[in-house]
Structures are given as C-alpha cells and as structure tokens.
Motif scaffolding. Structure first.
Motif, PDB file in Angstrom:
ATOM      1  N   LEU A 144       0.836  -1.205   0.000  1.00  0.00           N
ATOM      2  CA  LEU A 144       0.000   0.000   0.000  1.00  0.00           C
ATOM      3  C   LEU A 144       0.870   1.254   0.000  1.00  0.00           C
ATOM      4  O   LEU A 144       0.632   2.189  -0.778  1.00  0.00           O
ATOM      5  N   TRP A 145       1.887   1.272   0.843  1.00  0.00           N
ATOM      6  CA  TRP A 145       2.795   2.416   0.912  1.00  0.00           C
ATOM      7  C   TRP A 145       3.549   2.607  -0.407  1.00  0.00           C
ATOM      8  O   TRP A 145       3.657   3.719  -0.925  1.00  0.00           O
ATOM      9  N   ASN A 146       4.075   1.498  -0.934  1.00  0.00           N
ATOM     10  CA  ASN A 146       4.823   1.579  -2.199  1.00  0.00           C
ATOM     11  C   ASN A 146       3.926   2.059  -3.337  1.00  0.00           C
ATOM     12  O   ASN A 146       4.375   2.791  -4.231  1.00  0.00           O
ATOM     13  N   GLY A 147       2.651   1.630  -3.310  1.00  0.00           N
ATOM     14  CA  GLY A 147       1.722   2.031  -4.363  1.00  0.00           C
ATOM     15  C   GLY A 147       1.293   3.482  -4.278  1.00  0.00           C
ATOM     16  O   GLY A 147       0.766   4.042  -5.243  1.00  0.00           O
ATOM     17  N   ALA A 148       1.530   4.089  -3.110  1.00  0.00           N
ATOM     18  CA  ALA A 148       1.161   5.494  -2.938  1.00  0.00           C
ATOM     19  C   ALA A 148       2.358   6.439  -3.015  1.00  0.00           C
ATOM     20  O   ALA A 148       2.263   7.529  -3.580  1.00  0.00           O
ATOM     21  N   PHE A 149       3.484   5.993  -2.453  1.00  0.00           N
ATOM     22  CA  PHE A 149       4.641   6.894  -2.358  1.00  0.00           C
ATOM     23  C   PHE A 149       5.952   6.258  -2.809  1.00  0.00           C
ATOM     24  O   PHE A 149       7.005   6.894  -2.718  1.00  0.00           O
TER      25      PHE A 149
END
Length: 348
Positions: free
Chosen positions: A40-45
């Motif tokens: 989720l983090w990688n997909g956002a930032f």
C-alpha cells in the motif's frame, strides 16, 4: 482534556482503530498484513508517478470534503455532493468542448460553469429546506439519481450524436501541465491541486474570519436562537447549500478539465461525492482537517491498486479499512468518553 485537543486526537484514534481491525481481518483471511501495508505504501509513495497520482486523487477529494463539511457546519447534511459533482463535471466539459477561446478566458469560464452548475443543483434542496422544511437528505439523494440520468441523456443526445463519450476538451480549457506530468513521470497530476488548496483557505476564512461566517455557524448551532437574534435563517440555509454545491461542482471540474478531459455516460455513481462525506467526518468538518483527511483517503485509494500486484491482497480490503475508519469516527462519542475518563485520572 480540551475540546480542541479531543478534536485532534479522536480522528487519529479512529484511523488507528480502523487499521488495527483491518489487520485482524487480514490475518483471519490468511493474508500477510505487513506485506499488504508495505505494498500500500509503495503504491502510494514508492515512486514519483504514484505520488503524482495520489495528489491528483486528493484534488477532487478535498473539494468534495469541503462541500460536505461546509453544509455540516450550518447544520445541514448534503448527501447530494455526488450529483453536484456530476453536473459540475458535465458543465465544465461542455464549455471545454464547445468554445474556441484564449486560455486566459476559456479555462476560467469552464471552471466557473462547473461551479455555477453545482451551486444551482444544490440551490434546489436549499430552497425546499428553507421554504417548505423538506428534509435536505431526501431531496439530495433523489437529485443524485436525477443528475446521473440527466447527464447521461445530455451526453448522448446533446453533446454527442448518440455516443457514450464526448470528445476531448480544447487545450485552452485544460488544467493539465506538461511540466507537472514530466516531473511526476507522466502521471495525471494537474494544476487543480492549487485550486483545491485555495478553496481550503476560502472556507476557513469565510467561516472563521467574517461576519457572514459567524452567522452561518450560528444557524448551525441553533436555528431558533439565530432567528431570535435577528438572523435570516432561511436565507442562510440557501446560501450554505449554494456554497456547498459550488465546491462540489468545482470538484467535478477537476476531473473534467484535469484528470480525464472528457465526460462519459455512467452506469453508476463515481463515488467521489460519497467519499467526501467520510472525508468531512474524519476531518472534523474543518478546512484543515478535510485537507489531511483527503490526503489519507487519496493515498489509500491509489496505494490499494498495488496491493494485489505486490502482496496478492485484494484491494477491497482497503475499502473495508476505510469503512472501519468511518465507523469509528461515527462512534467518536465512545472515544471521547474514554478520553475524558483518562483526562480526569490525569487531573487526580
């Protein structure tokens, strides 16, 4: 514990509780929550492209959240942000495709058209509420469906020749920027984020620093007391719905003139207006709160797209987490009771 501090801590606790319960659901379902949240983090930032997409998603979220929050502050529940968003989108694209004008005229004209369309659509429930005391929730829900089907009819029979999608807007009406897209690895980021931030300031200044804002808030606190004090309650109700609808219509312009550049026949609602309700609740119906809440929701929505690819976790789990966050925000009375008890213990 002060009310201001409670207002800050309560949504934070709601977010944490939503994430914790979401983690438990992942564990029970056999998924690895650490991998899921990392994806989720990688997909956002994780990449500059994803960051650009988050900002792009945040832009209409801010404006939809402001639309709901503004009405809330005046004691009204504007469920019709979705419909106002749709008519704003349609109006912006209609102006964007129908005229050949210099950009300095064309772009502001398209933005104003969307703002006016949303405001007029919200004027209807505002007028019915003020004059006939018809509940705005019922009227706005019905107007959502009216906006959806009327816009679909106009797209197929007025803006196009029985097609499901309009042509692209003229470049002179576009919010897109080659420079913004190039620095974010050609994401769909556009200048609308500047408009959204300015609108946050406008809402704050209007409600907190003007006489009219005091009147709006007074009506929201107690309509009878405001009437007794000589304020025109009916006019204030209509004005608040018009301003709320203007924010929603402007949100539609962000997608019509920025993200997509066209409008299509829709089989259902976009969801932006309904997400605006959750964003306003989480943000405590304040301009600053809506801004940060929209960032959270935008990051969750964009980052969720990477979860099935990187962690094999269905992105519907993010919708569950968002629903849990909204549930805990809606149950904030319980959180406040617990905080008050802790506060009393600290005093002792």
């Amino acid at each position: 514990m002060s009310k201001r501090l409670q207002g800050i801590i309560t949504p934070i606790i709601a977010v944490l509780l939503g994430i914790i319960v979401g983690t438990i659901i992942m564990l029970v379902s056999g998924y690895n929550p650490i991998s899921a949240y990392n994806a989720l983090w990688n997909g956002a930032f994780g990449e500059v492209y994803y960051f650009g997409e988050v900002v792009r998603q945040v832009t209409p979220y801010i404006l939809a959240g402001l639309a709901v929050a503004f009405a809330f502050r005046v004691g009204l529940f504007n469920i019709g942000v979705e419909g106002q968003f749709i008519v704003g989108w349609l109006a912006a694209v209609w102006v964007g495709t129908s005229f050949d004008l210099p950009k300095i005229i064309h772009l502001p004209l398209a933005i104003i058209a969307a703002t006016v369309a949303g405001a007029l659509w919200a004027y209807i429930p505002g007028l019915l509420k003020a004059r006939l005391r018809v509940h705005e929730v019922i009227v706005t829900i019905m107007l959502n469906y009216t906006a959806l089907h009327v816009s679909n009819y106009l797209i197929k029979n007025v803006l196009t020749n029985h097609k499901d999608r309009t042509g692209m807007i003229k470049e002179s009406a576009s919010l897109r920027s080659d420079w913004l897209q190039s620095i974010t690895d050609y994401s769909r980021l556009h200048w609308g984020i500047i408009i959204a931030v300015i609108c946050c300031f406008i809402m704050w200044f209007l409600l907190e620093r003007t006489t009219k804002g005091f009147e709006l808030r007074a009506v929201g606190f107690n309509q009878d007391a405001a009437q007794y004090a000589g304020m025109n309650v009916n006019r204030t109700i209509i004005l608040s719905m018009v301003i709320s609808g203007a924010f929603a219509g402007l949100a539609g312009a962000m997608d019509g003139l920025g993200t997509f550049g066209y409008v299509t026949v829709k089989s259902g609602f976009t969801g932006v207006g309904f997400d605006g309700i959750a964003i306003a609740l989480l943000g405590g119906n304040t301009a600053l709160g809506v801004f940060f809440s929209a960032i959270l929701f935008g990051a969750l929505k964009v980052g969720a797209l990477n979860m099935p690819l990187e962690a094999g976790v269905p992105n519907e789990l993010v919708d569950i987490i968002i629903a849990l966050i909204v549930f805990f925000v809606a149950s904030s009375y319980i959180i406040r009771v617990v905080l008050n008890r802790f506060g009393k213990k600290d005093v002792k």
